[in-house]
Design a protein around this motif. Structure first.
Motif, mmCIF file in Angstrom:
data_model
loop_
_atom_site.group_PDB
_atom_site.id
_atom_site.type_symbol
_atom_site.label_atom_id
_atom_site.label_comp_id
_atom_site.label_asym_id
_atom_site.label_seq_id
_atom_site.Cartn_x
_atom_site.Cartn_y
_atom_site.Cartn_z
ATOM 1 N N ALA A 280 0.806 -1.029 -0.170
ATOM 2 C CA ALA A 280 0.129 -0.120 0.014
ATOM 3 C C ALA A 280 0.920 1.311 -0.067
ATOM 4 O O ALA A 280 0.740 2.200 -0.679
ATOM 5 C CB ALA A 280 -0.774 0.095 1.325
ATOM 6 N N SER A 281 1.919 1.239 0.679
ATOM 7 C CA SER A 281 2.806 2.341 0.778
ATOM 8 C C SER A 281 3.408 2.548 -0.625
ATOM 9 O O SER A 281 3.664 3.688 -1.125
ATOM 10 C CB SER A 281 4.018 2.184 1.853
ATOM 11 N N ALA A 282 3.993 1.607 -1.200
ATOM 12 C CA ALA A 282 4.548 1.679 -2.495
ATOM 13 C C ALA A 282 3.525 2.282 -3.692
ATOM 14 O O ALA A 282 4.039 2.716 -4.422
ATOM 15 C CB ALA A 282 5.108 0.238 -3.037
ATOM 16 N N ALA A 283 2.168 1.620 -3.431
ATOM 17 C CA ALA A 283 1.237 2.427 -4.612
ATOM 18 C C ALA A 283 0.582 3.602 -4.081
ATOM 19 O O ALA A 283 0.202 4.097 -5.277
ATOM 20 C CB ALA A 283 -0.007 1.049 -4.361
ATOM 21 N N THR A 284 0.971 3.929 -3.152
ATOM 22 C CA THR A 284 0.163 5.471 -2.786
ATOM 23 C C THR A 284 1.241 6.476 -2.336
ATOM 24 O O THR A 284 1.026 7.713 -2.557
ATOM 25 C CB THR A 284 -0.767 5.297 -1.678
ATOM 26 N N GLY A 285 2.472 6.181 -2.023
ATOM 27 C CA GLY A 285 3.626 6.964 -1.650
ATOM 28 C C GLY A 285 3.534 7.674 -0.338
ATOM 29 O O GLY A 285 3.889 8.397 0.255
ATOM 30 N N VAL A 286 2.340 6.968 0.485
ATOM 31 C CA VAL A 286 2.148 7.324 2.007
ATOM 32 C C VAL A 286 3.044 6.429 2.872
ATOM 33 O O VAL A 286 3.019 5.326 2.708
ATOM 34 C CB VAL A 286 0.585 6.989 2.220
ATOM 35 N N PRO A 287 3.531 7.004 3.827
ATOM 36 C CA PRO A 287 4.509 6.151 4.555
ATOM 37 C C PRO A 287 3.698 4.996 5.332
ATOM 38 O O PRO A 287 2.455 5.207 5.823
ATOM 39 C CB PRO A 287 5.158 7.053 5.515
ATOM 40 N N GLY A 288 4.420 3.906 5.713
ATOM 41 C CA GLY A 288 3.832 2.760 6.570
ATOM 42 C C GLY A 288 3.122 3.150 8.065
ATOM 43 O O GLY A 288 2.039 2.706 8.185
ATOM 44 N N PRO A 289 3.629 3.801 8.746
ATOM 45 C CA PRO A 289 3.250 4.281 10.000
ATOM 46 C C PRO A 289 2.158 5.151 9.952
ATOM 47 O O PRO A 289 1.264 5.306 10.574
ATOM 48 C CB PRO A 289 4.612 5.027 10.747
ATOM 49 N N VAL A 290 1.987 5.879 8.816
ATOM 50 C CA VAL A 290 0.599 6.736 8.496
ATOM 51 C C VAL A 290 -0.346 5.887 8.239
ATOM 52 O O VAL A 290 -1.472 5.875 8.768
ATOM 53 C CB VAL A 290 0.960 7.823 7.561
ATOM 54 N N ILE A 291 -0.277 4.635 7.458
ATOM 55 C CA ILE A 291 -1.214 3.877 6.980
ATOM 56 C C ILE A 291 -1.623 3.072 8.477
ATOM 57 O O ILE A 291 -2.946 2.822 8.538
ATOM 58 C CB ILE A 291 -0.958 2.810 6.062
ATOM 59 N N ARG A 292 -0.783 2.597 9.495
ATOM 60 C CA ARG A 292 -1.138 2.020 10.414
ATOM 61 C C ARG A 292 -1.774 3.030 11.405
ATOM 62 O O ARG A 292 -2.753 2.663 11.868
ATOM 63 C CB ARG A 292 0.104 1.297 11.183
ATOM 64 N N GLN A 293 -1.476 4.208 11.428
ATOM 65 C CA GLN A 293 -2.225 5.228 12.272
ATOM 66 C C GLN A 293 -3.805 5.316 11.568
ATOM 67 O O GLN A 293 -4.648 5.368 12.610
ATOM 68 C CB GLN A 293 -1.346 6.579 12.360
ATOM 69 N N TRP A 294 -3.934 5.558 10.463
ATOM 70 C CA TRP A 294 -5.125 5.531 9.879
ATOM 71 C C TRP A 294 -5.926 4.377 10.321
ATOM 72 O O TRP A 294 -7.226 4.346 10.553
ATOM 73 C CB TRP A 294 -5.224 5.528 8.387
ATOM 74 N N ALA A 295 -5.450 3.186 10.191
ATOM 75 C CA ALA A 295 -6.067 2.081 10.560
ATOM 76 C C ALA A 295 -6.516 2.054 12.029
ATOM 77 O O ALA A 295 -7.830 1.538 12.565
ATOM 78 C CB ALA A 295 -5.313 0.631 10.106
#
Length: 81
Positions: A17-32
């Motif tokens: 997901a990080s590679a597809a969107t450019g959003v860092p992994g910790p940000v994705i985990r925080q959103w979740a």
């Protein structure tokens, strides 16, 4: 988007997901954690391919929708000693 609208290829690991969107992994985990992105428990026999046993899958359409409005926060410059 409803859960029944997701296809198996829409469920991706954090690094994908990080590679597809450019959003860092910790940000994705925080959103979740905050409930803004849906996360799913992975299958026990499936690995992420990164050498670690990442089992959490994220809904890529949710991440892409949030990533459209994502702006990285500037970090403070370190103070000189």
């Amino acid at each position: 988007m409803n859960v029944t609208d997701l296809y198996p290829e829409d469920l991706v690991f954090e690094h994908e997901a990080s590679a597809a969107t450019g959003v860092p992994g910790p940000v994705i985990r925080q959103w979740a954690r905050r409930g803004k992105v849906r996360r799913f428990q992975g299958r026990p026999g499936e690995y992420s391919g990164q050498g670690h046993e990442y089992k959490t899958l994220y809904a890529l359409p949710d991440v892409q929708a949030r990533a459209a409005a994502y702006r990285p926060m500037p970090q403070r410059a370190p103070k000189a000693a």
